[in-house]
Write a protein that holds these residues in place. Structure first.
Motif, PDB file in Angstrom:
ATOM      1  N   ASN A 101       8.128  -6.772   3.790  1.00 20.99           N
ATOM      2  CA  ASN A 101       7.130  -7.038   3.692  1.00 20.99           C
ATOM      3  C   ASN A 101       5.780  -6.478   4.837  1.00 20.99           C
ATOM      4  O   ASN A 101       5.065  -6.719   4.834  1.00 20.99           O
ATOM      5  N   ALA A 102       6.697  -4.927   5.360  1.00 20.97           N
ATOM      6  CA  ALA A 102       6.119  -4.798   6.807  1.00 20.97           C
ATOM      7  C   ALA A 102       4.241  -3.995   6.326  1.00 20.97           C
ATOM      8  O   ALA A 102       3.469  -4.169   7.102  1.00 20.97           O
ATOM      9  N   HIS A 103       4.392  -3.118   4.532  1.00 18.33           N
ATOM     10  CA  HIS A 103       3.474  -2.497   4.491  1.00 18.33           C
ATOM     11  C   HIS A 103       2.596  -3.921   3.460  1.00 18.33           C
ATOM     12  O   HIS A 103       1.674  -2.973   3.428  1.00 18.33           O
ATOM     13  N   ARG A 104       2.880  -4.848   3.764  1.00 14.25           N
ATOM     14  CA  ARG A 104       1.896  -5.281   3.226  1.00 14.25           C
ATOM     15  C   ARG A 104       0.362  -6.187   4.598  1.00 14.25           C
ATOM     16  O   ARG A 104       0.841  -6.170   5.109  1.00 14.25           O
ATOM     17  N   PRO A 105      -0.454  -5.821   3.690  1.00 15.01           N
ATOM     18  CA  PRO A 105      -1.802  -6.756   4.243  1.00 15.01           C
ATOM     19  C   PRO A 105      -1.693  -7.796   5.695  1.00 15.01           C
ATOM     20  O   PRO A 105      -2.422  -8.199   6.879  1.00 15.01           O
TER      21      PRO A 105
ATOM     22  N   LEU B 115      -1.860  -6.181  16.700  1.00 14.42           N
ATOM     23  CA  LEU B 115      -2.075  -5.957  15.502  1.00 14.42           C
ATOM     24  C   LEU B 115      -1.109  -3.923  15.688  1.00 14.42           C
ATOM     25  O   LEU B 115      -0.805  -3.654  14.818  1.00 14.42           O
ATOM     26  N   ALA B 116      -1.423  -3.849  16.576  1.00 12.25           N
ATOM     27  CA  ALA B 116      -0.889  -1.919  17.251  1.00 12.25           C
ATOM     28  C   ALA B 116       0.785  -2.510  16.761  1.00 12.25           C
ATOM     29  O   ALA B 116       1.777  -1.276  16.233  1.00 12.25           O
TER      30      ALA B 116
ATOM     31  N   GLU C  13       5.092  -0.591  13.517  1.00 10.59           N
ATOM     32  CA  GLU C  13       6.359  -0.880  12.337  1.00 10.59           C
ATOM     33  C   GLU C  13       6.062  -0.705  10.965  1.00 10.59           C
ATOM     34  O   GLU C  13       6.887  -0.281  10.502  1.00 10.59           O
ATOM     35  N   ARG C  14       5.154  -0.447  10.442  1.00  9.20           N
ATOM     36  CA  ARG C  14       4.733   0.050   9.328  1.00  9.20           C
ATOM     37  C   ARG C  14       4.889   0.351   8.912  1.00  9.20           C
ATOM     38  O   ARG C  14       5.356   1.452   7.825  1.00  9.20           O
TER      39      ARG C  14
END
Length: 149
Positions: free
Chosen positions: A80-84, A134-135, A140-141
């Motif tokens: 789910n790395a692409h989810r905010p 956050l970085a 990774e996203r």
């Protein structure tokens, strides 16, 4: 396969750099600009050397924090790395981990009492951990998006 590992190592080190220097900048600005603390122009002129010096000292600790707290969480959050919301979880996890790691460093190096619930007005561990997390999530996203196609 080796290129993937090199890419992950590079993003880990870049996240540690951003966390160390960004966390130092965030903490220093938080200290200077909080209500009741008058900031003068000469204080702001000292900002670059302070950020460079403290960030350089913080870099190994931030890197250890990412290795100990960030890497183990990666497999669980990668799908789910692409989810905010994963970014929010990463920042909260990083802030808590930074707080714990900074408190442990204070206990070991300065013989202070361990009190994980004590929050200083500008808490350095929170700043380092949140900015590094956050970085790390952002990098990774982007890696997950590129790998997906």
């Amino acid at each position: 396969m080796a290129a993937t590992k090199l890419g992950r190592a590079a993003s880990l080190y870049l996240a540690a750099l951003i966390g160390a220097y960004g966390g130092t900048l965030l903490h220093t600005l938080w200290s200077l600009l909080r209500p009741g603390t008058p900031a003068e122009a000469q204080d702001l002129l000292l900002l670059p050397p302070v950020v460079l010096g403290l960030g350089s000292l913080a870099l190994p600790f931030v890197l250890v924090g990412l290795l100990v707290f960030g890497l183990p969480l990666l497999p669980a959050l990668r799908p789910n790395a692409h989810r905010p919301w994963v970014g929010v979880v990463a920042v909260l996890w990083g802030a808590a981990a930074g707080k714990l790691l900074f408190a442990a460093a204070e206990v070991l190096m300065m013989s202070r009492d361990f009190d994980p619930l004590r929050l200083g007005s500008p808490d350095m561990g929170l700043c380092y951990g949140a900015s590094a997390a956050l970085a790390w999530w952002w990098l990774e996203r982007d890696r997950a998006r590129r790998a997906a196609g």
